[in-house]
Design an enzyme around this catalytic site. Sequence first.
Site, PDB file in Angstrom:
ATOM      1  N   LEU A  45       3.119  -4.732   8.255  1.00  0.00           N
ATOM      2  CA  LEU A  45       1.855  -5.077   9.176  1.00  0.00           C
ATOM      3  C   LEU A  45       1.670  -6.581   8.911  1.00  0.00           C
ATOM      4  O   LEU A  45       1.489  -6.981   7.608  1.00  0.00           O
ATOM      5  CB  LEU A  45       0.852  -3.968   9.092  1.00  0.00           C
ATOM      6  CG  LEU A  45       0.923  -2.800   9.588  1.00  0.00           C
ATOM      7  CD1 LEU A  45      -0.453  -2.142   9.391  1.00  0.00           C
ATOM      8  CD2 LEU A  45       1.303  -2.708  10.941  1.00  0.00           C
ATOM      9  N   PHE A  53       0.769  -1.113  -0.125  1.00  0.00           N
ATOM     10  CA  PHE A  53      -0.099   0.180  -0.053  1.00  0.00           C
ATOM     11  C   PHE A  53       0.672   1.410   0.079  1.00  0.00           C
ATOM     12  O   PHE A  53       1.146   1.835   1.041  1.00  0.00           O
ATOM     13  CB  PHE A  53      -0.875  -0.070   1.132  1.00  0.00           C
ATOM     14  CG  PHE A  53      -1.912  -1.262   1.281  1.00  0.00           C
ATOM     15  CD1 PHE A  53      -3.186  -0.967   0.530  1.00  0.00           C
ATOM     16  CD2 PHE A  53      -1.600  -2.317   1.887  1.00  0.00           C
ATOM     17  CE1 PHE A  53      -4.041  -2.011   0.613  1.00  0.00           C
ATOM     18  CE2 PHE A  53      -2.438  -3.240   1.808  1.00  0.00           C
ATOM     19  CZ  PHE A  53      -3.878  -3.193   1.311  1.00  0.00           C
ATOM     20  N   ILE A  57      -6.640  -3.122   6.005  1.00  0.00           N
ATOM     21  CA  ILE A  57      -6.803  -4.566   6.333  1.00  0.00           C
ATOM     22  C   ILE A  57      -7.716  -4.774   7.437  1.00  0.00           C
ATOM     23  O   ILE A  57      -8.129  -3.994   8.028  1.00  0.00           O
ATOM     24  CB  ILE A  57      -5.239  -4.849   6.774  1.00  0.00           C
ATOM     25  CG1 ILE A  57      -4.974  -3.917   8.217  1.00  0.00           C
ATOM     26  CG2 ILE A  57      -4.207  -4.535   5.849  1.00  0.00           C
ATOM     27  CD1 ILE A  57      -3.606  -4.314   8.950  1.00  0.00           C
ATOM     28  N   GLU A 100       1.181  -5.023   3.555  1.00  0.00           N
ATOM     29  CA  GLU A 100       0.694  -6.286   4.607  1.00  0.00           C
ATOM     30  C   GLU A 100       1.319  -7.695   4.264  1.00  0.00           C
ATOM     31  O   GLU A 100       1.370  -7.993   2.966  1.00  0.00           O
ATOM     32  CB  GLU A 100      -0.925  -6.319   4.491  1.00  0.00           C
ATOM     33  CG  GLU A 100      -1.561  -7.235   5.523  1.00  0.00           C
ATOM     34  CD  GLU A 100      -2.869  -7.686   5.024  1.00  0.00           C
ATOM     35  OE1 GLU A 100      -3.273  -7.050   3.919  1.00  0.00           O
ATOM     36  OE2 GLU A 100      -3.426  -8.059   5.824  1.00  0.00           O
ATOM     37  N   ILE A 101       1.736  -8.212   5.146  1.00  0.00           N
ATOM     38  CA  ILE A 101       2.287  -9.715   4.921  1.00  0.00           C
ATOM     39  C   ILE A 101       1.033 -10.599   5.076  1.00  0.00           C
ATOM     40  O   ILE A 101       0.328 -10.571   6.062  1.00  0.00           O
ATOM     41  CB  ILE A 101       3.415  -9.998   5.754  1.00  0.00           C
ATOM     42  CG1 ILE A 101       4.637  -9.101   5.147  1.00  0.00           C
ATOM     43  CG2 ILE A 101       3.693 -11.537   5.756  1.00  0.00           C
ATOM     44  CD1 ILE A 101       5.826  -9.407   6.134  1.00  0.00           C
ATOM     45  N   VAL A 102       0.891 -11.348   4.078  1.00  0.00           N
ATOM     46  CA  VAL A 102      -0.405 -12.253   4.127  1.00  0.00           C
ATOM     47  C   VAL A 102      -0.062 -13.641   4.467  1.00  0.00           C
ATOM     48  O   VAL A 102      -0.714 -14.177   5.411  1.00  0.00           O
ATOM     49  CB  VAL A 102      -1.107 -12.420   2.666  1.00  0.00           C
ATOM     50  CG1 VAL A 102      -2.396 -12.946   2.903  1.00  0.00           C
ATOM     51  CG2 VAL A 102      -1.375 -10.750   2.282  1.00  0.00           C
ATOM     52  N   ALA A 143       3.096 -18.355  14.836  1.00  0.00           N
ATOM     53  CA  ALA A 143       3.940 -17.482  13.944  1.00  0.00           C
ATOM     54  C   ALA A 143       4.525 -16.256  14.772  1.00  0.00           C
ATOM     55  O   ALA A 143       5.232 -15.721  14.276  1.00  0.00           O
ATOM     56  CB  ALA A 143       3.207 -16.921  12.840  1.00  0.00           C
ATOM     57  N   CYS A 155       3.068 -16.818   4.847  1.00  0.00           N
ATOM     58  CA  CYS A 155       4.615 -16.977   5.150  1.00  0.00           C
ATOM     59  C   CYS A 155       4.917 -18.378   5.501  1.00  0.00           C
ATOM     60  O   CYS A 155       4.367 -18.691   6.517  1.00  0.00           O
ATOM     61  CB  CYS A 155       4.940 -15.899   6.052  1.00  0.00           C
ATOM     62  SG  CYS A 155       6.952 -16.274   6.640  1.00  0.00           S
ATOM     63  N   TYR A 167      -8.653  -9.793  12.271  1.00  0.00           N
ATOM     64  CA  TYR A 167      -8.660 -11.088  12.270  1.00  0.00           C
ATOM     65  C   TYR A 167      -8.968 -11.677  13.494  1.00  0.00           C
ATOM     66  O   TYR A 167      -7.929 -11.406  14.409  1.00  0.00           O
ATOM     67  CB  TYR A 167      -7.408 -11.760  11.528  1.00  0.00           C
ATOM     68  CG  TYR A 167      -7.212 -13.028  11.366  1.00  0.00           C
ATOM     69  CD1 TYR A 167      -8.426 -13.785  10.855  1.00  0.00           C
ATOM     70  CD2 TYR A 167      -6.296 -13.799  11.920  1.00  0.00           C
ATOM     71  CE1 TYR A 167      -8.510 -15.172  10.814  1.00  0.00           C
ATOM     72  CE2 TYR A 167      -6.250 -15.044  11.737  1.00  0.00           C
ATOM     73  CZ  TYR A 167      -7.417 -15.758  11.119  1.00  0.00           C
ATOM     74  OH  TYR A 167      -7.191 -17.171  11.063  1.00  0.00           O
ATOM     75  N   PHE A 190       2.711   1.407   4.053  1.00  0.00           N
ATOM     76  CA  PHE A 190       2.992   0.222   4.528  1.00  0.00           C
ATOM     77  C   PHE A 190       2.770  -0.925   3.432  1.00  0.00           C
ATOM     78  O   PHE A 190       2.035  -0.940   2.663  1.00  0.00           O
ATOM     79  CB  PHE A 190       2.313  -0.114   5.958  1.00  0.00           C
ATOM     80  CG  PHE A 190       0.732  -0.118   5.719  1.00  0.00           C
ATOM     81  CD1 PHE A 190       0.285  -1.635   5.533  1.00  0.00           C
ATOM     82  CD2 PHE A 190       0.065   0.722   5.502  1.00  0.00           C
ATOM     83  CE1 PHE A 190      -1.126  -1.899   5.540  1.00  0.00           C
ATOM     84  CE2 PHE A 190      -1.517   0.642   5.409  1.00  0.00           C
ATOM     85  CZ  PHE A 190      -1.953  -0.876   5.401  1.00  0.00           C
TER      86      PHE A 190
END
Length: 792
Positions: A568, A525, A599, A532-534, A575, A536, A602, A530
Amino acid sequence: MADSAGIQQGSPAIGAAGLVPAAPGAGGTEGSGAAGGSARIAVKKAQLRSSPRPKKLEKLGVYSSCKAEGACKCNGWKSQNPPPTPPRTDQQSSTVNLQEPCRSCSHTLGDHVTHLENISEEEMNRLLGIVLDVEYLYTCVHKEEDADTKQVYFSLFKLLRKSILQMGKPALEAQESPPFEKPSIEQGVNNFVQYKFSHLPSKERQTIMELAKMFLNQINYWQLETPSQRRQRVPNDDAAGYKANYTRWLCYCNVPQFCDSLPRYETTQIFGRTLLRSVFTVMRKQLLEQARQEKDKLPPEKRTLILTHFPKFLSMLEEEVYSHNSPIWSQDFLAGASGGQIPIHTVISAPPVARPLYYSTSPVSVDPSTCGSVSPARKTASVLESTPVGEKRKPSEPLPHEENKRPRVVGDIPVELINEVMATITDPAAIPETSLLSAHSARDEAARLEERRGVIEFHVIGNSLNQKPNKRILMWLVGLQNVFSHQLPRMPKEYITRLVFDPKHKTLSLIKDGRVIGGICFRMFPSQGFTEIVFCAVTSNEQVKGYGTHLMNHLKEYHIKHEILNFLTYADEYAIGYFKKQGFSKDIKVPKAKYVGYIKDYEGATLMGCELNPSIPYTEFSVIIKKQKEIIKKLIERKQAQIRKVYPGLSCFKEGVRQIPIESIPGIRETGWKPVGKGKELKDPDQLYSALKTILQHVKSHQNAWPFMEPVKKTEAPGYYQVIRFPMDLKTMSERLKSRYYTTRKLFMADMQRIFTNCREYNPPESEYYKCANLLEKFFYTKIKEAGLIEK
């Protein structure tokens, strides 16, 4: 992430808690711990041995046969008026009456103890120790549920009971005496270290020795499963052979931990490969599983050693344990650079007291990159700027802001020395690469070396609606979808597929031999500053190689190049540990207004963020740190060589001087010594003696002083004097005080502090002894301050 297998009862605790052996109980699994039981018995023995002699006779009379005329067959005196339970205070302090008759034979207590009237105090205390061991074993017999273990406890109970009646020393009657197999486990592990690692440099070899000591220590305090438990788990095993070894282990290793009347041996010194084979698989599995559970409790300085190197060490040792032709179990094993046999004690020996693997151990995935970081569906955001598909981040690519270098501060170090040492930065041969088994190897070192050799590659890829599909990239995207689906089983496959193939998302993929083995899926973004890591993950059979760390480092450099300095992610419970290691925290630097609406929250996960520093070359950061450490080490060595000076010895003591100020010693200030906090130094020797005597009496009377009353016996703690070079105890201090050795308060305080330091060095923090040292130390300094010998 694969589900963890359960830990069986009786396995030793590891990690920050250290190793606590199980106490006798049902199948050897009662939770109090042999260490705790031993400490309690030691307290009772100390209290009993400090009792008046008549009280001791009364205690021994209960276990002594009647000596009255007429060949009385009574084998123990019993009071006609036993005290109530719990006993009243007035009866506790009542005097012992040797004329009191026995409830069984009517003869007096004196008739039961006539043979004890002239024995020494030391012999009486020895017999009293056996008495308490008998009582504890009696309790164990009634609590124990396993038939085989109960039988051994009862046999030892009868043996000790007989020793009291005959006033002899307990001697186990067996066809064989220790050791039961040669070479021993300890010798075999020493041979293994020489066989596999003798070629390593000294520092790395020292790391291997530390791992070997940790392993031997675990075996010495490992709680063997009972024969009945083993028959259920391995029906076709040699049941008779295991039962024989189990009985030997109980008699010579386990029970003597809490009954010190019996001689104690280390498991690793009297058993060999047969016992090791019977416990190795289960022990290895439980250690690694429990390590995974307790990895966050490990002290930082032990984490790499335990999480990364210990599993490799165990895997290599396992091959030699179960191999039919391994040379390490040969009686004629020869190893070493010179080809000569290396004595066992020049390599390693198992520590006599359990230490935290610290020995801990937490082997298993040091690189939990398989742990998923997941964000569910989010709302549509601004259009992502397109990035060339298939772009690869090159390690040698210059970083932005590199020109903003600060001027180097040289200080008083010669420029020539700076130039000579700084050459190690550019000369690869100047600093050898660290072995993967070294305690100082970086988490991503193996991955970095593989990338340099071309074994693995990193590519930023993504789907596109504007360009012609690239078959290779599409295949990689399918591979990524498979990896994420397999490693993140709680995420719907449809959801993973949608995000991986979404043109707004990109994935940093890890390619090995042309196939995908891991990756990080992310969405940038740029307008909000920033990414966003979705997802891994790294495929399960490629873990513990540092790929997860190296993936994240490449992702960081990729974003620095694109001037996005914040990550983020929503991390699930598995994790969080991984992201913490990569610099993420729950303290989010991005203003909430920047990411709210971009985002989605969650449930069941934790929002974590990471702020990037554009000045750091992340993929080479650990290499630079390693080189910097080496440079500083060389600078220190050069500095030490400059200031190293030998001063003449002090001759004033030959002239009658009894003491001198520390600061007057030539060269003492050059070493960096500084005076400690000042206190009142008593000039009058008699006044000082009186003050120190009072303090020492208070300390000896304290309830936590019992472990330090006398010097440690070699029979009770084998190897103690190899670990502790300067032993000290309260009895020795009393003798020194009487001889007027303590001419200053500092000498007295130094000896007392030595007691506490030795205890903490030798024993694990969770032990009873360690806790006693802390409490007694606090009490001692309270008394010192009350006496005005140090400032409050």
